[in-house]
Design a protein around this motif. Structure first.
Motif, mmCIF file in Angstrom:
data_model
loop_
_atom_site.group_PDB
_atom_site.id
_atom_site.type_symbol
_atom_site.label_atom_id
_atom_site.label_comp_id
_atom_site.label_asym_id
_atom_site.label_seq_id
_atom_site.Cartn_x
_atom_site.Cartn_y
_atom_site.Cartn_z
ATOM 1 N N THR A 162 0.680 -1.298 -0.061
ATOM 2 C CA THR A 162 0.195 0.016 -0.034
ATOM 3 C C THR A 162 0.828 1.357 0.141
ATOM 4 O O THR A 162 1.815 1.579 1.076
ATOM 5 N N GLY A 163 0.855 1.905 -0.918
ATOM 6 C CA GLY A 163 1.698 3.312 -1.116
ATOM 7 C C GLY A 163 0.961 4.489 -0.796
ATOM 8 O O GLY A 163 -0.293 4.321 -0.418
ATOM 9 N N ARG A 164 1.331 5.625 -0.797
ATOM 10 C CA ARG A 164 0.733 6.634 -0.322
ATOM 11 C C ARG A 164 0.133 7.659 -1.608
ATOM 12 O O ARG A 164 -0.449 8.647 -1.456
ATOM 13 N N ARG A 165 0.280 7.160 -2.839
ATOM 14 C CA ARG A 165 -0.020 7.729 -4.057
ATOM 15 C C ARG A 165 -1.038 6.760 -4.559
ATOM 16 O O ARG A 165 -1.007 5.687 -4.609
ATOM 17 N N LEU A 166 -2.437 7.554 -4.808
ATOM 18 C CA LEU A 166 -3.400 6.635 -5.254
ATOM 19 C C LEU A 166 -3.586 6.687 -6.734
ATOM 20 O O LEU A 166 -3.700 7.731 -7.243
ATOM 21 N N ASP A 167 -3.061 5.674 -7.672
ATOM 22 C CA ASP A 167 -3.333 5.609 -9.094
ATOM 23 C C ASP A 167 -4.291 4.749 -9.404
ATOM 24 O O ASP A 167 -4.229 3.272 -9.433
ATOM 25 N N VAL A 168 -5.546 5.307 -9.809
ATOM 26 C CA VAL A 168 -6.537 4.186 -10.438
ATOM 27 C C VAL A 168 -7.065 4.890 -11.616
ATOM 28 O O VAL A 168 -7.074 6.091 -11.920
ATOM 29 N N PRO A 169 -7.481 3.939 -12.600
ATOM 30 C CA PRO A 169 -8.281 4.402 -13.816
ATOM 31 C C PRO A 169 -9.562 4.776 -13.385
ATOM 32 O O PRO A 169 -10.066 4.516 -12.409
ATOM 33 N N ILE A 170 -10.306 5.424 -14.580
ATOM 34 C CA ILE A 170 -11.587 5.874 -14.554
ATOM 35 C C ILE A 170 -12.428 4.524 -14.588
ATOM 36 O O ILE A 170 -12.258 3.807 -15.457
ATOM 37 N N ALA A 171 -13.345 4.319 -13.540
ATOM 38 C CA ALA A 171 -14.017 3.213 -13.420
ATOM 39 C C ALA A 171 -15.157 2.932 -14.694
ATOM 40 O O ALA A 171 -15.535 4.132 -15.277
ATOM 41 N N ARG A 172 -15.198 1.690 -14.977
ATOM 42 C CA ARG A 172 -16.049 1.458 -16.270
ATOM 43 C C ARG A 172 -17.633 1.781 -15.903
ATOM 44 O O ARG A 172 -18.167 0.418 -15.727
ATOM 45 N N ARG A 173 -18.102 2.853 -15.601
ATOM 46 C CA ARG A 173 -19.547 3.052 -15.259
ATOM 47 C C ARG A 173 -20.484 2.692 -16.296
ATOM 48 O O ARG A 173 -21.577 2.508 -15.868
ATOM 49 N N GLU A 188 -13.457 8.114 -5.681
ATOM 50 C CA GLU A 188 -12.378 8.004 -4.646
ATOM 51 C C GLU A 188 -11.365 9.107 -4.910
ATOM 52 O O GLU A 188 -10.714 9.209 -5.776
ATOM 53 N N ALA A 189 -11.002 9.737 -3.771
ATOM 54 C CA ALA A 189 -9.852 10.881 -3.966
ATOM 55 C C ALA A 189 -8.780 10.395 -2.938
ATOM 56 O O ALA A 189 -7.598 10.637 -3.091
ATOM 57 N N THR A 190 -9.201 9.811 -1.985
ATOM 58 C CA THR A 190 -8.166 9.397 -0.599
ATOM 59 C C THR A 190 -8.422 7.932 -0.523
ATOM 60 O O THR A 190 -9.569 7.358 -0.555
ATOM 61 N N ARG A 191 -7.606 7.178 0.000
ATOM 62 C CA ARG A 191 -7.528 5.778 0.332
ATOM 63 C C ARG A 191 -6.947 5.544 1.859
ATOM 64 O O ARG A 191 -6.083 6.122 2.104
ATOM 65 N N GLY A 192 -7.800 4.644 2.431
ATOM 66 C CA GLY A 192 -7.306 4.530 3.822
ATOM 67 C C GLY A 192 -7.641 5.409 4.969
ATOM 68 O O GLY A 192 -8.236 6.332 4.811
ATOM 69 N N TYR A 210 -2.161 6.222 4.345
ATOM 70 C CA TYR A 210 -3.112 7.208 3.870
ATOM 71 C C TYR A 210 -2.601 7.685 2.659
ATOM 72 O O TYR A 210 -1.675 8.393 2.247
ATOM 73 N N ALA A 211 -3.522 7.278 1.435
ATOM 74 C CA ALA A 211 -3.004 7.350 0.088
ATOM 75 C C ALA A 211 -3.912 8.646 -0.711
ATOM 76 O O ALA A 211 -5.184 8.853 -0.226
ATOM 77 N N HIS A 212 -3.184 9.588 -1.411
ATOM 78 C CA HIS A 212 -4.023 10.615 -2.160
ATOM 79 C C HIS A 212 -3.821 10.183 -3.608
ATOM 80 O O HIS A 212 -2.966 9.924 -4.062
ATOM 81 N N ARG A 213 -5.120 10.712 -4.276
ATOM 82 C CA ARG A 213 -4.925 10.595 -5.768
ATOM 83 C C ARG A 213 -4.344 12.048 -6.304
ATOM 84 O O ARG A 213 -5.195 13.096 -5.647
ATOM 85 N N PRO A 214 -3.802 11.879 -7.291
ATOM 86 C CA PRO A 214 -3.503 13.431 -7.918
ATOM 87 C C PRO A 214 -4.844 14.218 -8.215
ATOM 88 O O PRO A 214 -5.695 13.695 -8.951
ATOM 89 N N LEU A 215 -4.890 15.320 -7.692
ATOM 90 C CA LEU A 215 -6.004 16.196 -7.942
ATOM 91 C C LEU A 215 -6.451 16.261 -9.482
ATOM 92 O O LEU A 215 -7.858 16.280 -9.553
ATOM 93 N N ASP A 216 -5.516 16.628 -10.387
ATOM 94 C CA ASP A 216 -6.024 16.510 -11.684
ATOM 95 C C ASP A 216 -6.759 15.379 -12.118
ATOM 96 O O ASP A 216 -7.789 15.726 -12.800
ATOM 97 N N GLU A 217 -6.316 14.234 -11.705
ATOM 98 C CA GLU A 217 -7.011 12.964 -12.004
ATOM 99 C C GLU A 217 -8.619 13.047 -11.350
ATOM 100 O O GLU A 217 -9.567 12.677 -11.872
ATOM 101 N N VAL A 218 -8.643 13.527 -10.193
ATOM 102 C CA VAL A 218 -10.165 13.617 -9.623
ATOM 103 C C VAL A 218 -10.932 14.602 -10.250
ATOM 104 O O VAL A 218 -12.069 14.079 -10.598
ATOM 105 N N ILE A 219 -10.178 15.898 -10.553
ATOM 106 C CA ILE A 219 -11.169 16.705 -11.087
ATOM 107 C C ILE A 219 -11.523 16.299 -12.622
ATOM 108 O O ILE A 219 -12.738 16.456 -12.942
ATOM 109 N N ALA A 220 -10.597 15.720 -13.133
ATOM 110 C CA ALA A 220 -11.049 15.038 -14.760
ATOM 111 C C ALA A 220 -12.129 14.011 -14.632
ATOM 112 O O ALA A 220 -13.111 13.940 -15.589
ATOM 113 N N GLU A 221 -11.987 13.206 -13.593
ATOM 114 C CA GLU A 221 -13.100 12.083 -13.552
ATOM 115 C C GLU A 221 -14.285 12.821 -12.974
ATOM 116 O O GLU A 221 -15.445 12.493 -13.705
#
Length: 465
Positions: A162-173, A188-192, A210-221
């Protein structure tokens, strides 16, 4: 393969035409109370989790795979499928159901992978029912497993640090049927969580990372959500105040409405609270857990102040934010008066949506180890570890009294008089609150039938493991 609970219609394909080298079936079993048809959890209370749709998005495109998903929370699972590999995600309350499905599918010749919170906590147990077990999160291990499977070299265990950077793709909604959920816009923007509450499975499974997703990715999603509504599944999104403030600032121009989770800390920083409201926050789930400070301190939740709960609720309401307040019964300090005192507080503080549970010691937690050592576990029937069935012997009441008290609290808070008092006093997001109260009223009126007190008579105290 860790995630929340629920995801789609019986069979929805990632691709609909063409020839495929790999056919993958992803299943999300549900417990009896929350299962489609047999359960009492209505559509108005059900959001689409990210588990299966994220796993589908993580499938490497070069594998030429067909992916289908089934969520037992919204539809019955059909086992008559043709698949090379089956992935099943399990929490503790669905572990037995997951094992049952896995055993059946393996007997039919399918290769089965088990992942999720429970296999992370109990990998050796899960391995008895699977060809491979994925522990922890799956952003790296799931694609690795798929490539290994395609190359006929799949291992028995996969574990991702478990790392402190959260890298996830956009879910297949697009794989979901939106008619089956209150919303499919989970994100999801943070995890843990950095806290270590005794009864929580999160620190047991992943420590305090406690991991964080890059803000640019959160906003883009978020910008892909056409109806401008979102549900954040983050367990504790405001622990990094700087990150949370910047996220909310960047969300303001999106003009969204969103709900999520938080600790009471969101109301202790007035700038943070103001930014959350301006970014479109309309509702938060807060785990108050107990109204006695001694109980909070004894479970390592001392970062909450019970004496300030009413003030915190008022601050949130003043900013137009409704509250789903979660409370747990059965702690060692709880006497028989805890039910009435908690319900009275809920009415007095105008908690928009109260939610009650019994202390449930998930394996690996501090609470589990303590209660097991004290010979107070009634059983290890994981299907009853769903936070509504009593599974321990409390310190100051009998198991039967705890189960009866839980039923009473649900019925009291979701009687029409309590609903009226709470919503009239809150005056916050009333249309949504009323809809959700009606959904929980149905749940409350039928819970005793699904968790009968008489069932507790069949259990004797277990010997420590």
């Amino acid at each position: 393969m860790v995630g929340a609970e629920n995801a789609s219609t019986p069979l929805i394909s990632l691709f609909s035409t063409g020839d495929f080298d790999l056919r993958i079936q992803l299943l999300l079993p549900a417990g009896e109370i929350h299962r489609n048809k047999t359960g009492i959890f209505k559509r108005s209370l059900r959001y689409a989790p990210l588990t299966l749709t994220t796993l589908a998005a993580l499938v490497p495109q070069d594998l030429s795979a067909q992916v289908e998903i089934q969520d037992e929370g919204v539809g019955p699972i059909d086992l008559n499928f043709d698949a090379d590999l089956v992935g099943i995600s399990a929490i503790t309350g669905t572990a037995n159901r997951s094992y049952e499905l896995a055993d059946t599918l393996r007997a039919r010749g399918h290769k089965v992978v088990l992942g999720g919170v429970h296999p992370t906590l109990m990998p050796t147990e899960a391995a008895q029912h699977a060809d491979a077990v994925v522990s922890g999160y799956a952003e790296e291990s799931w694609p690795e497993l798929l490539r290994d499977f395609a190359a006929n070299r799949m291992r028995s265990f996969y574990q991702q640090p478990t790392g402190r950077r959260l890298d996830v793709p956009i879910a297949r909604r697009e794989m979901l049927d939106p008619k089956r959920y209150a919303t499919v816009n989970s994100i999801e923007a943070t995890r843990g969580c950095p806290h270590r509450c005794d009864f929580c499975a999160v620190p047991a499974a992943w420590g305090g990372i406690y991991a964080h997703r890059p803000l640019d990715e959160v906003i883009a999603e978020l910008e892909t959500f056409e109806d401008r509504k979102a549900l954040f599944i983050d367990l504790s999104p405001v622990e990094n105040v700087k990150y949370a403030k910047e996220l909310y600032r960047r969300m303001i121009p999106l003009r969204m409405k969103w709900v999520g989770l938080a600790t009471t800390r969101i109301a202790e920083d007035m700038e943070l609270l103001k930014l959350a409201a301006e970014s479109g926050c309309r509702g938060l789930l807060i785990g108050f857990e107990a109204i006695d400070q001694a109980t909070l301190d004894g479970t390592r939740k001392q970062f909450h102040s019970a004496a300030r709960y009413a003030e915190i609720v008022k601050r949130l309401h003043d900013h137009g934010i409704g509250i789903q307040g979660c409370f747990v019964f059965g702690f060692d300090n709880d006497g028989l008066d805890v039910f009435e005192r908690t319900v009275e507080f809920v009415d007095r503080a105008h908690i928009d949506l109260p939610r009650y549970a019994v202390l449930t010691p998930f394996p690996g937690t501090v609470a589990y180890k303590k209660l097991d050592a004290e010979n107070r576990l009634l059983h290890r029937d994981w299907s009853r570890y769903d936070v509504e069935h009593v599974v321990v012997r409390p310190a100051k009441m009998t198991p039967e009294q705890l189960q009866e008290g839980l039923h009473w609290a649900w019925k009291q808070s979701y009687g029409w008089s309590s609903i009226g008092r709470r919503l009239w006093g809150s005056q916050t997001v009333l249309p949504l609150s009323l809809t959700l109260n009606v959904g929980y009223r149905y749940f409350a009126r039928h819970l005793a039938d699904r968790t009968p007190v008489a069932d507790l008579n069949q259990y004797s105290i277990l010997e420590p493991s």
